[in-house]
Design an enzyme around this catalytic site. Structure first.
Site, short mmCIF file in Angstrom:
data_model
loop_
_atom_site.label_atom_id
_atom_site.label_comp_id
_atom_site.label_asym_id
_atom_site.label_seq_id
_atom_site.Cartn_x
_atom_site.Cartn_y
_atom_site.Cartn_z
N GLU A 98 0.77 -1.09 0.03
CA GLU A 98 0.07 0.09 0.14
C GLU A 98 1.08 1.24 0.11
O GLU A 98 1.96 1.16 0.35
CB GLU A 98 -0.82 0.00 1.27
CG GLU A 98 -2.50 -0.15 1.03
CD GLU A 98 -3.02 0.96 0.42
OE1 GLU A 98 -2.54 1.73 -0.56
OE2 GLU A 98 -4.18 1.17 0.83
N ASP A 99 0.13 2.33 -0.52
CA ASP A 99 1.13 3.58 -0.48
C ASP A 99 1.15 4.12 1.03
O ASP A 99 2.08 4.56 1.33
CB ASP A 99 0.47 4.70 -1.59
CG ASP A 99 -1.00 4.83 -1.14
OD1 ASP A 99 -1.61 4.06 -0.50
OD2 ASP A 99 -1.65 5.60 -2.28
N ASP A 102 -3.28 5.21 6.80
CA ASP A 102 -3.87 6.42 7.36
C ASP A 102 -4.83 6.16 8.62
O ASP A 102 -4.42 5.73 9.64
CB ASP A 102 -4.61 7.12 6.23
CG ASP A 102 -5.13 8.60 6.82
OD1 ASP A 102 -4.59 9.10 7.67
OD2 ASP A 102 -6.00 8.97 6.02
N PHE A 152 -1.02 16.04 4.27
CA PHE A 152 -1.47 15.57 3.08
C PHE A 152 -0.52 15.50 2.22
O PHE A 152 0.01 16.69 1.73
CB PHE A 152 -2.75 16.30 2.43
CG PHE A 152 -3.21 15.38 1.24
CD1 PHE A 152 -4.26 14.45 1.34
CD2 PHE A 152 -2.80 15.88 -0.13
CE1 PHE A 152 -4.73 13.48 0.49
CE2 PHE A 152 -3.44 15.16 -1.14
CZ PHE A 152 -4.27 13.95 -1.02
N ARG A 165 1.32 12.28 -9.21
CA ARG A 165 1.76 10.81 -8.81
C ARG A 165 3.32 10.73 -9.36
O ARG A 165 4.03 9.93 -8.84
CB ARG A 165 1.12 9.63 -9.49
CG ARG A 165 -0.59 9.60 -8.99
CD ARG A 165 -0.96 8.44 -9.75
NE ARG A 165 -2.65 8.47 -9.58
CZ ARG A 165 -3.09 7.91 -8.52
NH1 ARG A 165 -2.36 7.59 -7.55
NH2 ARG A 165 -4.42 8.08 -8.50
#
Ligand code: 5GP
Length: 178
Positions: A98-99, A102, A152, A165
């Site tokens: 996963e990136d 959170d 963010f 990206r």
């Protein structure tokens, strides 16, 4: 750093630090699964660049798959898989890539779905972790690139409205006031 409209980008993690850390995670996976095969599942689209770099640092027999889910996470974390896996994961050593971890709602849900498919082992590799934001206290990553503050971020696969990206560094994005 650069500005688009009134959006502002500030480098948080430089490309050199990312490459170094990805190498370390690959080495650790290679050590943990010595003599075995691992099956890496990338969660699209955010994890695609991390997955592409990570897979080349793992010195084992590796297979790959990709999964994608729709936007609009609910508070239960239930997400709609918009691309399911191509192959069965039964009996495999699965690492979900996963990136960013959170609240943990999405990964918590994805792990529940994947566990029902009886992998031999299921671990999580997340490039970034925002521990302060975690709602699902039992969701944690086995391999973490960097813990970051509650900001963010974009770049290295992470987007804002599909943009950014392609940034090589992970950057904090500040938006203009509405
Ligand atoms: P969670 O279910 O853990 O709250 O959310 C995980 C997903 O939210 C990530 O896979 C990512 O798509 C998105 N996300 C959470 N924080 C950020 C962030 O700082 N930047 C970007 N671009 N996406 C984020």
């Amino acid at each position: 750093m650069s500005v688009r409209g009134k959006e502002h980008l500030k480098v948080l993690i430089r490309r050199s630090a990312i490459q170094k850390r990805v190498q370390e995670i690959g080495k650790q996976i290679t050590k943990d699964y010595r003599g075995q095969r691992v099956h890496l599942i990338g969660v699209l689209k955010g994890a695609s660049i991390f997955l592409a770099d990570l897979v080349r640092t793992v010195g084992l027999e590796v297979s790959l798959d990709l999964s994608s889910y729709g936007k609009g996470t609910r508070t239960s974390g239930e997400v709609k898989l918009s691309k399911d896996l191509d192959t069965s994961i039964e009996g495999l050593n699965v690492i979900l890539v996963e990136d960013i971890l959170d609240t943990g709602l999405t990964l918590g849900y994805l792990c529940r779905v994947l566990r029902q498919r009886k992998p031999k082992d299921l671990r999580i590799a997340a490039l970034l972790d925002k521990p302060d934001r975690r709602l699902m206290k039992d969701v944690h990553a086995d391999y973490i690139g960097f813990q970051i503050p509650n900001e963010f971020v974009v770049g290295y696969g992470l987007d804002y409205a599909e943009r950014y990206r392609n940034l090589k560094d992970v950057c904090v994005l500040s938006l203009p006031p509405e």
